[in-house]
Design a protein around this motif. Sequence first.
Motif, PDB file in Angstrom:
ATOM      1  N   GLY A  31      15.017  66.040  41.726  1.00 22.97           N
ATOM      2  CA  GLY A  31      15.055  64.939  40.760  1.00 22.97           C
ATOM      3  C   GLY A  31      13.968  63.909  41.028  1.00 22.97           C
ATOM      4  O   GLY A  31      13.347  63.383  40.100  1.00 22.97           O
ATOM      5  N   LEU A  32      13.703  63.637  42.309  1.00 14.55           N
ATOM      6  CA  LEU A  32      12.648  62.688  42.660  1.00 14.55           C
ATOM      7  C   LEU A  32      11.267  63.249  42.326  1.00 14.55           C
ATOM      8  O   LEU A  32      10.381  62.515  41.870  1.00 14.55           O
ATOM      9  CB  LEU A  32      12.731  62.322  44.146  1.00 14.55           C
ATOM     10  CG  LEU A  32      13.927  61.472  44.537  1.00 14.55           C
ATOM     11  CD1 LEU A  32      14.010  61.325  46.057  1.00 14.55           C
ATOM     12  CD2 LEU A  32      13.855  60.104  43.873  1.00 14.55           C
ATOM     13  N   VAL A  33      11.077  64.542  42.542  1.00 16.68           N
ATOM     14  CA  VAL A  33       9.809  65.188  42.184  1.00 16.68           C
ATOM     15  C   VAL A  33       9.602  65.093  40.675  1.00 16.68           C
ATOM     16  O   VAL A  33       8.506  64.762  40.195  1.00 16.68           O
ATOM     17  CB  VAL A  33       9.772  66.656  42.665  1.00 16.68           C
ATOM     18  CG1 VAL A  33       8.582  67.408  42.087  1.00 16.68           C
ATOM     19  CG2 VAL A  33       9.755  66.701  44.192  1.00 16.68           C
ATOM     20  N   LEU A  34      10.654  65.354  39.909  1.00 14.57           N
ATOM     21  CA  LEU A  34      10.576  65.248  38.455  1.00 14.57           C
ATOM     22  C   LEU A  34      10.234  63.813  38.049  1.00 14.57           C
ATOM     23  O   LEU A  34       9.383  63.592  37.192  1.00 14.57           O
ATOM     24  CB  LEU A  34      11.901  65.671  37.820  1.00 14.57           C
ATOM     25  CG  LEU A  34      12.029  65.454  36.319  1.00 14.57           C
ATOM     26  CD1 LEU A  34      11.019  66.319  35.571  1.00 14.57           C
ATOM     27  CD2 LEU A  34      13.433  65.757  35.854  1.00 14.57           C
ATOM     28  N   ALA A  35      10.875  62.847  38.674  1.00  8.35           N
ATOM     29  CA  ALA A  35      10.613  61.442  38.363  1.00  8.35           C
ATOM     30  C   ALA A  35       9.142  61.104  38.610  1.00  8.35           C
ATOM     31  O   ALA A  35       8.509  60.410  37.805  1.00  8.35           O
ATOM     32  CB  ALA A  35      11.517  60.536  39.197  1.00  8.35           C
ATOM     33  N   ARG A  36       8.594  61.602  39.700  1.00 13.19           N
ATOM     34  CA  ARG A  36       7.179  61.344  40.017  1.00 13.19           C
ATOM     35  C   ARG A  36       6.274  61.952  38.948  1.00 13.19           C
ATOM     36  O   ARG A  36       5.326  61.321  38.492  1.00 13.19           O
ATOM     37  CB  ARG A  36       6.825  61.904  41.392  1.00 13.19           C
ATOM     38  CG  ARG A  36       5.437  61.480  41.841  1.00 13.19           C
ATOM     39  CD  ARG A  36       5.046  61.908  43.229  1.00 13.19           C
ATOM     40  NE  ARG A  36       6.136  61.974  44.179  1.00 13.19           N
ATOM     41  CZ  ARG A  36       6.493  63.094  44.831  1.00 13.19           C
ATOM     42  NH1 ARG A  36       5.855  64.222  44.642  1.00 13.19           N
ATOM     43  NH2 ARG A  36       7.492  63.075  45.691  1.00 13.19           N
ATOM     44  N   ASP A 103      20.024  62.251  25.975  1.00 17.13           N
ATOM     45  CA  ASP A 103      20.347  62.364  24.546  1.00 17.13           C
ATOM     46  C   ASP A 103      19.234  61.752  23.698  1.00 17.13           C
ATOM     47  O   ASP A 103      18.852  62.301  22.660  1.00 17.13           O
ATOM     48  CB  ASP A 103      21.674  61.675  24.228  1.00 17.13           C
ATOM     49  CG  ASP A 103      22.874  62.455  24.727  1.00 17.13           C
ATOM     50  OD1 ASP A 103      22.728  63.651  25.074  1.00 17.13           O
ATOM     51  OD2 ASP A 103      23.974  61.858  24.789  1.00 17.13           O
ATOM     52  N   GLN A 104      18.701  60.618  24.149  1.00 16.28           N
ATOM     53  CA  GLN A 104      17.624  59.963  23.413  1.00 16.28           C
ATOM     54  C   GLN A 104      16.355  60.824  23.433  1.00 16.28           C
ATOM     55  O   GLN A 104      15.687  60.976  22.412  1.00 16.28           O
ATOM     56  CB  GLN A 104      17.342  58.586  24.006  1.00 16.28           C
ATOM     57  CG  GLN A 104      16.372  57.771  23.188  1.00 16.28           C
ATOM     58  CD  GLN A 104      16.242  56.355  23.702  1.00 16.28           C
ATOM     59  OE1 GLN A 104      16.977  55.912  24.573  1.00 16.28           O
ATOM     60  NE2 GLN A 104      15.284  55.634  23.153  1.00 16.28           N
ATOM     61  N   ILE A 105      16.029  61.409  24.582  1.00 12.71           N
ATOM     62  CA  ILE A 105      14.861  62.293  24.670  1.00 12.71           C
ATOM     63  C   ILE A 105      15.047  63.498  23.753  1.00 12.71           C
ATOM     64  O   ILE A 105      14.110  63.921  23.067  1.00 12.71           O
ATOM     65  CB  ILE A 105      14.614  62.728  26.128  1.00 12.71           C
ATOM     66  CG1 ILE A 105      14.131  61.520  26.945  1.00 12.71           C
ATOM     67  CG2 ILE A 105      13.605  63.879  26.210  1.00 12.71           C
ATOM     68  CD1 ILE A 105      14.097  61.750  28.443  1.00 12.71           C
ATOM     69  N   LEU A 117      10.741  58.573  28.348  1.00 12.09           N
ATOM     70  CA  LEU A 117      10.542  59.499  29.469  1.00 12.09           C
ATOM     71  C   LEU A 117      10.461  58.731  30.788  1.00 12.09           C
ATOM     72  O   LEU A 117      11.028  59.143  31.798  1.00 12.09           O
ATOM     73  CB  LEU A 117       9.282  60.341  29.251  1.00 12.09           C
ATOM     74  CG  LEU A 117       9.280  61.247  28.014  1.00 12.09           C
ATOM     75  CD1 LEU A 117       7.930  61.925  27.859  1.00 12.09           C
ATOM     76  CD2 LEU A 117      10.394  62.262  28.065  1.00 12.09           C
ATOM     77  N   ARG A 118       9.779  57.608  30.764  1.00  8.08           N
ATOM     78  CA  ARG A 118       9.665  56.800  31.984  1.00  8.08           C
ATOM     79  C   ARG A 118      11.002  56.153  32.353  1.00  8.08           C
ATOM     80  O   ARG A 118      11.282  55.959  33.533  1.00  8.08           O
ATOM     81  CB  ARG A 118       8.574  55.754  31.818  1.00  8.08           C
ATOM     82  CG  ARG A 118       7.197  56.404  31.849  1.00  8.08           C
ATOM     83  CD  ARG A 118       6.117  55.429  32.129  1.00  8.08           C
ATOM     84  NE  ARG A 118       4.865  56.127  32.323  1.00  8.08           N
ATOM     85  CZ  ARG A 118       3.711  55.702  31.858  1.00  8.08           C
ATOM     86  NH1 ARG A 118       3.634  54.568  31.191  1.00  8.08           N
ATOM     87  NH2 ARG A 118       2.619  56.392  32.095  1.00  8.08           N
ATOM     88  N   ALA A 119      11.815  55.837  31.358  1.00 10.59           N
ATOM     89  CA  ALA A 119      13.151  55.298  31.645  1.00 10.59           C
ATOM     90  C   ALA A 119      13.971  56.332  32.416  1.00 10.59           C
ATOM     91  O   ALA A 119      14.720  55.989  33.333  1.00 10.59           O
ATOM     92  CB  ALA A 119      13.862  54.886  30.357  1.00 10.59           C
ATOM     93  N   LEU A 120      13.799  57.594  32.035  1.00  9.97           N
ATOM     94  CA  LEU A 120      14.489  58.666  32.768  1.00  9.97           C
ATOM     95  C   LEU A 120      13.993  58.743  34.209  1.00  9.97           C
ATOM     96  O   LEU A 120      14.791  58.861  35.139  1.00  9.97           O
ATOM     97  CB  LEU A 120      14.311  60.017  32.078  1.00  9.97           C
ATOM     98  CG  LEU A 120      15.006  61.154  32.797  1.00  9.97           C
ATOM     99  CD1 LEU A 120      16.524  61.045  32.651  1.00  9.97           C
ATOM    100  CD2 LEU A 120      14.533  62.498  32.303  1.00  9.97           C
ATOM    101  N   ALA A 121      12.680  58.658  34.384  1.00  9.93           N
ATOM    102  CA  ALA A 121      12.111  58.701  35.738  1.00  9.93           C
ATOM    103  C   ALA A 121      12.674  57.559  36.592  1.00  9.93           C
ATOM    104  O   ALA A 121      13.079  57.776  37.738  1.00  9.93           O
ATOM    105  CB  ALA A 121      10.588  58.625  35.679  1.00  9.93           C
TER     106      ALA A 121
END
Length: 127
Positions: A31-36, A103-105, A117-121
């Motif tokens: 999850g952290l890799v995805l956020a980055r 859901d928003q994405i 997308l950045r809010a998800l990160a």
Amino acid sequence: MIRPMKFSNGFERVMKRHDALRKLSSDHHSGLVLARRVSRLEDGGDLIAAAENLLKLWWDEIEPHFVVEEQYLLPAFARQTSSSHLLIVETQRQHVMLRAIIDQIDDEQDQPVLLTLRALADALREH
């Protein structure tokens, strides 16, 4: 794996992670890799592909991870503490918030918004 835990008083204690928690820990790292990766997206980049990849990863890895936490980890922790323990309530709050962003994405999939997308990160890093 043995990792030292650092306490606010400066002391360290070595604590072995239980084997049953290794997969959950690995999922958090993913999850952290995805956020980055999401944080590095630029306006004008291929946001549609990024959103598609993100949603696939969500349904393949992150959502099942949340289900395991909610069905097994949180109830086990609640039995040892309380169902209203701050860590349980906060974990559930984060799960609800992350699902709302997903859901928003999904709703924006044809025209993804970089801010979403950045809010998800950000939310993944917080979790």
